[in-house]
Design a protein around this motif. Structure first.
Motif, mmCIF file in Angstrom:
data_model
loop_
_atom_site.group_PDB
_atom_site.id
_atom_site.type_symbol
_atom_site.label_atom_id
_atom_site.label_comp_id
_atom_site.label_asym_id
_atom_site.label_seq_id
_atom_site.Cartn_x
_atom_site.Cartn_y
_atom_site.Cartn_z
ATOM 1 N N ARG A 55 0.846 -1.115 -0.237
ATOM 2 C CA ARG A 55 -0.110 0.072 -0.140
ATOM 3 C C ARG A 55 0.764 1.823 -0.006
ATOM 4 O O ARG A 55 2.019 1.006 0.514
ATOM 5 N N SER A 56 0.668 2.038 -1.139
ATOM 6 C CA SER A 56 1.654 3.504 -0.853
ATOM 7 C C SER A 56 0.828 4.156 -0.032
ATOM 8 O O SER A 56 -0.107 4.278 0.562
ATOM 9 N N GLU A 57 2.515 4.646 0.611
ATOM 10 C CA GLU A 57 2.321 5.800 1.555
ATOM 11 C C GLU A 57 1.323 7.151 0.937
ATOM 12 O O GLU A 57 0.178 8.039 1.311
ATOM 13 N N LYS A 58 1.904 7.778 -0.651
ATOM 14 C CA LYS A 58 1.312 8.853 -0.775
ATOM 15 C C LYS A 58 0.004 8.505 -0.961
ATOM 16 O O LYS A 58 -0.767 9.721 -0.999
ATOM 17 N N SER A 59 -0.385 7.336 -1.900
ATOM 18 C CA SER A 59 -1.668 7.453 -2.736
ATOM 19 C C SER A 59 -2.706 6.413 -2.504
ATOM 20 O O SER A 59 -4.850 7.265 -1.877
ATOM 21 N N GLY A 60 -2.144 5.941 -1.272
ATOM 22 C CA GLY A 60 -2.961 4.572 0.069
ATOM 23 C C GLY A 60 -3.691 3.664 -1.426
ATOM 24 O O GLY A 60 -4.543 3.026 -0.812
ATOM 25 N N ARG A 61 -3.828 3.892 -1.923
ATOM 26 C CA ARG A 61 -3.474 2.175 -3.444
ATOM 27 C C ARG A 61 -2.243 1.407 -3.054
ATOM 28 O O ARG A 61 -1.467 1.377 -2.560
ATOM 29 N N THR A 62 -3.268 0.204 -3.699
ATOM 30 C CA THR A 62 -1.988 -0.928 -3.323
ATOM 31 C C THR A 62 -1.712 -1.340 -4.800
ATOM 32 O O THR A 62 -2.424 -1.202 -5.745
ATOM 33 N N ALA A 63 -0.713 -2.268 -4.786
ATOM 34 C CA ALA A 63 0.106 -2.309 -6.312
ATOM 35 C C ALA A 63 0.694 -3.792 -5.904
ATOM 36 O O ALA A 63 1.361 -4.003 -4.183
ATOM 37 N N VAL A 64 0.940 -4.450 -6.912
ATOM 38 C CA VAL A 64 1.662 -5.668 -6.845
ATOM 39 C C VAL A 64 2.763 -6.095 -7.096
ATOM 40 O O VAL A 64 3.037 -5.132 -8.119
ATOM 41 N N HIS A 65 3.694 -6.231 -6.484
ATOM 42 C CA HIS A 65 5.702 -6.255 -6.805
ATOM 43 C C HIS A 65 5.955 -7.747 -6.979
ATOM 44 O O HIS A 65 5.829 -8.444 -5.054
ATOM 45 N N LYS A 66 6.934 -8.300 -7.550
ATOM 46 C CA LYS A 66 7.549 -8.732 -7.786
ATOM 47 C C LYS A 66 9.175 -8.891 -6.175
ATOM 48 O O LYS A 66 9.232 -7.331 -6.345
ATOM 49 N N PRO A 67 9.354 -9.434 -5.006
ATOM 50 C CA PRO A 67 10.149 -9.176 -4.261
ATOM 51 C C PRO A 67 11.458 -8.531 -4.633
ATOM 52 O O PRO A 67 11.850 -7.482 -3.892
ATOM 53 N N GLY A 68 12.295 -8.753 -6.051
ATOM 54 C CA GLY A 68 13.362 -7.935 -5.889
ATOM 55 C C GLY A 68 13.196 -6.444 -6.698
ATOM 56 O O GLY A 68 14.108 -5.897 -6.820
ATOM 57 N N ALA A 69 11.706 -5.716 -7.203
ATOM 58 C CA ALA A 69 11.640 -4.846 -7.093
ATOM 59 C C ALA A 69 11.415 -3.670 -5.299
ATOM 60 O O ALA A 69 10.980 -2.713 -5.521
ATOM 61 N N LEU A 70 11.468 -4.469 -4.377
ATOM 62 C CA LEU A 70 10.817 -4.047 -3.136
ATOM 63 C C LEU A 70 12.402 -3.784 -2.706
ATOM 64 O O LEU A 70 13.292 -4.874 -2.546
ATOM 65 N N HIS A 71 12.882 -2.941 -1.919
ATOM 66 C CA HIS A 71 13.668 -2.398 -1.024
ATOM 67 C C HIS A 71 13.394 -2.751 0.424
ATOM 68 O O HIS A 71 12.188 -1.055 0.845
ATOM 69 N N GLU A 72 13.701 -2.909 1.963
ATOM 70 C CA GLU A 72 12.865 -2.803 3.178
ATOM 71 C C GLU A 72 14.033 -1.087 3.207
ATOM 72 O O GLU A 72 15.093 -1.070 3.038
ATOM 73 N N ASP A 73 13.546 -1.063 3.516
ATOM 74 C CA ASP A 73 13.327 0.770 4.307
ATOM 75 C C ASP A 73 14.347 0.403 6.585
ATOM 76 O O ASP A 73 13.650 -0.415 6.739
#
Length: 73
Positions: A55-73
């Protein structure tokens, strides 16, 4: 393929990903491990190739991503 352990995220993890013209950030809602409908589309996933609904903090909408596209903060 990326290191498997770095591709593991849990519900509530804060992550970032590349988005149109910049970087987006949000929270992992769920790990998807089977074919399903999510974020308005059919998601192809399995135990070996999971995807994550975020869930995007900016838009509040959801999206689906593969693990390689995500980076943990």
């Amino acid at each position: 393929m990326a290191d498997k352990e770095s591709d593991e995220f849990a519900k509530g993890d804060h992550v970032t990903w590349k988005s149109h013209g910049g970087t987006a950030e949000g929270t992992v809602e769920r790990k998807i491990t089977s074919d399903t409908e999510a974020s308005g589309r059919t998601v192809r996933a399995s135990e070996d190739e999971p995807q994550y609904e975020v869930r995007s903090e900016k838009s509040g909408r959801t999206a689906v991503h593969k693990p390689g596209a995500l980076h943990e903060d």
